[in-house]
Scaffold this motif. Structure first.
Motif, PDB file in Angstrom:
ATOM      1  N   ARG A 157      -1.921 116.989 102.784  1.00  0.00           N
ATOM      2  CA  ARG A 157      -2.928 117.812 102.098  1.00  0.00           C
ATOM      3  C   ARG A 157      -4.221 117.015 102.182  1.00  0.00           C
ATOM      4  NH1 ARG A 157      -0.831 119.794  96.350  1.00  0.00           N
ATOM      5  NH2 ARG A 157      -2.739 121.032  96.583  1.00  0.00           N
ATOM      6  N   TYR A 158      -4.951 117.244 103.240  1.00  0.00           N
ATOM      7  CA  TYR A 158      -6.124 116.414 103.528  1.00  0.00           C
ATOM      8  C   TYR A 158      -7.270 117.295 103.969  1.00  0.00           C
ATOM      9  CZ  TYR A 158      -9.230 113.173 105.965  1.00  0.00           C
ATOM     10  OH  TYR A 158     -10.321 112.463 106.390  1.00  0.00           O
ATOM     11  N   ASP A 159      -8.462 116.984 103.473  1.00  0.00           N
ATOM     12  CA  ASP A 159      -9.674 117.685 103.868  1.00  0.00           C
ATOM     13  C   ASP A 159     -10.706 116.628 104.231  1.00  0.00           C
ATOM     14  OD1 ASP A 159     -12.010 119.166 104.138  1.00  0.00           O
ATOM     15  OD2 ASP A 159     -11.513 120.534 102.498  1.00  0.00           O
ATOM     16  N   VAL A 160     -11.044 116.548 105.504  1.00  0.00           N
ATOM     17  CA  VAL A 160     -11.963 115.512 105.973  1.00  0.00           C
ATOM     18  C   VAL A 160     -13.334 115.623 105.314  1.00  0.00           C
ATOM     19  CG1 VAL A 160     -12.875 116.797 107.960  1.00  0.00           C
ATOM     20  CG2 VAL A 160     -12.704 114.291 108.058  1.00  0.00           C
ATOM     21  N   ARG A 161     -13.663 116.792 104.811  1.00  0.00           N
ATOM     22  CA  ARG A 161     -14.979 116.967 104.183  1.00  0.00           C
ATOM     23  C   ARG A 161     -15.151 116.054 102.973  1.00  0.00           C
ATOM     24  NH1 ARG A 161     -14.871 123.405 103.494  1.00  0.00           N
ATOM     25  NH2 ARG A 161     -12.780 122.770 102.793  1.00  0.00           N
ATOM     26  N   HIS A 162     -14.058 115.752 102.274  1.00  0.00           N
ATOM     27  CA  HIS A 162     -14.164 114.880 101.101  1.00  0.00           C
ATOM     28  C   HIS A 162     -14.569 113.462 101.511  1.00  0.00           C
ATOM     29  CE1 HIS A 162     -12.715 118.127  98.762  1.00  0.00           C
ATOM     30  NE2 HIS A 162     -11.435 118.022  99.090  1.00  0.00           N
ATOM     31  N   ASP A 163     -13.967 112.948 102.589  1.00  0.00           N
ATOM     32  CA  ASP A 163     -14.327 111.609 103.064  1.00  0.00           C
ATOM     33  C   ASP A 163     -15.772 111.579 103.569  1.00  0.00           C
ATOM     34  OD1 ASP A 163     -11.982 110.292 102.452  1.00  0.00           O
ATOM     35  OD2 ASP A 163     -11.068 110.650 104.408  1.00  0.00           O
TER      36      ASP A 163
END
Length: 525
Positions: free
Chosen positions: A246-252
């Motif tokens: 459950r990963y969203d690159v936008r957060h990083d």
């Protein structure tokens, strides 16, 4: 108190529901009538731990140990707490204490080995894992952990023999097959391709198993020069791995941009950054798989520097400090809030814990790659620390990440779109640090490092104000620990095989290439 076992059981149910304060109230009820009930004391400790009150949790755990008559399982729980609190110097004596109680208890020896493994005490971990296996046999989970400790310690042949003992139907089997593939370069005479293909044909239980087997197959096929088949297997493995996250690159990316906005050149001018804080600390950072472990090798071979491993300490301390400010300043981003923390206090606590991780050595390396997020905060808290940034041909770096199966880390690496976007943000981020903090970061290019190793190693030594020693160019000694995915490669003589290795997959990486070049990152065929 006859009802206390049922109440303790209810307390753990509350913890599983994420209700630590309710569990703590229940444990307090039990302790009012039975103040030295070890089960209630442990419950209270676990509740405080879940509520991130580590000092209180440790005090309760110590009371529980006394109340239980020195229960070794509780001592190991204390060891985990000490590790989380960065009180690493207290762990070796605790390990020796528990070892005297564990001589004939295989499961206890296994747990003891696991604590040592987590503390990067790999030789001790191997000793206790081996002793546990003598008593309880080839338990798959135990054998896998033993093989992993051997891998980090350079005993790859023994690790492979261990992994061959894991039954094909065990939960650890697929992970073991991937680790086995990475231990050495596979050859036409000695490989596991047929075995892996058969296991894949038989089907897997989980997407994580599918990922492990396909990453393993891709690695072995690449070793054998079967590049098209290798990439096809890699695509399947990466897609399976991505489906488990459950990963969203936008957060990083947002976190990087917030740091850039907060830590400007003007912000550094308003902060006191003098003093001796950070003397002896060397941060080696950059994208994973960029050559950071090779720099670690050069620095540690001379004996002047000790590696503390890839520490979570700096980001954890920063997060803890920011949490206190964020409670009263909801209008600030965490990055902006961090400018208001007590940086000298953070620096002192970091140095205490990190130096303990390095065995008290005066000069040490923290090789956590993603510390590149925190270059500005490192300068604020540790103005005398040295920062070395490794960078590499972008396509090579991205491909090296994409083909590596990371367990619980670097979630951006298993999807080419995520990977491209993350890399672009990282590239912009590092350009910002160099502009906002001129002459504070030494940039080292991997290709230069392997082409002219002595020139680059001498430059690194000069930057760290260390006396040059020709031993820096020696191969690592037997048993030297590198707790990283590059543990096998870093023991080899320096070579150029990885330079432009991604060009074999020029067409397969077209979407990645297009995104990188559109962002102004040049790539050469």
């Amino acid at each position: 108190m006859t009802e206390s076992p049922a109440q303790v059981k209810l307390g753990y149910q509350l913890l599983r529901q994420g209700r630590p304060l309710d569990a703590l109230r229940l444990s307090d009820q039990i302790l009012r009538s039975s103040p030295e009930n070890p089960h209630a004391l442990v419950l209270a400790a676990e509740a405080h731990l879940m509520d991130e009150k580590l000092v209180e949790a440790l005090a309760l755990m110590e009371r529980a140990i006394v109340a239980s008559g020195g229960n070794p399982i509780l001592k190991l729980k204390k060891g985990r707490l000490l590790l989380e609190m960065r009180r690493r110097a207290e762990i070796p004596p605790l390990v020796k204490d528990v070892a005297t109680q564990a001589t004939s208890n295989g499961n206890l020896l296994w747990l003891l080995g696991n604590l040592c493994y987590r503390c990067n005490m790999q030789s001790e971990a191997i000793r206790y894992f081996d002793a546990a296996r003598t008593l309880i046999g080839d338990e798959p989970g135990l054998v896998y952990e033993l093989a992993l400790a051997r891998f980090f310690s350079g005993a790859s042949e023994q690790a492979e023999r261990d992994l061959d003992r894991i039954p094909a139907n065990s939960p650890q089997s697929a992970y073991a097959m991937y680790l086995r593939a990475t231990l050495r370069k596979q050859t036409p005479q000695r490989n596991h391709v047929a075995d892996l293909r058969e296991k894949i044909r038989q089907g897997t239980r989980t997407q994580a198993d599918t990922a492990s087997l396909h990453y393993a197959l891709a690695k072995e096929l690449e070793d054998l020069g079967e590049f098209d088949e290798s990439f096809s297997a890699l695509r399947i493995g990466a897609a399976a791995q991505r489906s488990t996250l459950r990963y969203d690159v936008r957060h990083d990316i947002a976190a990087m941009r917030a740091m850039q906005a907060a830590y400007t050149a003007e912000a550094f001018q308003t902060q006191a950054t003098d003093g001796d804080a950070g003397e002896g600390a060397i941060f080696v950072l950059g994208m994973p798989r960029s050559g950071t472990t090779l720099v670690e090798r050069f620095l540690t071979q001379s004996g002047q520097v000790r590696s503390a491993g890839e520490l979570p300490d700096f980001p954890n301390l920063l997060t803890e400090a920011v949490a206190h400010i964020a409670d009263t300043r909801a209008d600030l981003t965490p990055a902006a809030a961090s400018l208001g923390i007590d940086f000298p206090a953070l620096g002192r606590e970091y140095m205490r814990g990190a130096r303990e991780a390095a065995g008290g050595h005066r000069v040490f390396i923290d090789k956590a790659p993603l510390n590149f997020f925190y270059c500005g905060a490192i300068r604020m808290a540790l103005p005398r620390a040295k920062i070395i940034h490794l960078w590499r041909d972008p396509l090579d770096n991205c491909y090296a990440l994409f083909k590596t199966l990371f367990f619980g880390a670097y979630d951006f690496a298993c999807d080419l779109e995520d990977l491209a976007r993350y890399y672009i943000a990282y590239d912009q981020f590092m350009r910002h640090w160099h502009m906002a903090m001129p002459d504070r970061i030494l940039s080292v290019q991997y290709e230069d490092l392997v082409t002219t190793p002595e020139i680059e190693a001498r430059r690194i030594y000069a930057w760290c104000q260390l006396e040059w020693n020709d031993a820096a160019l020696d191969l690592p000694k037997a048993g030297q620990v590198f707790a990283t995915a590059s543990a096998a490669q870093v023991r080899e003589p320096i070579h150029l095989r990885s330079v432009h290795s991604s060009r074999r997959y020029w067409n397969q990486l077209s979407s990645l290439r297009d995104t990188l070049t559109a962002a102004g990152i040049p790539l050469q065929p």
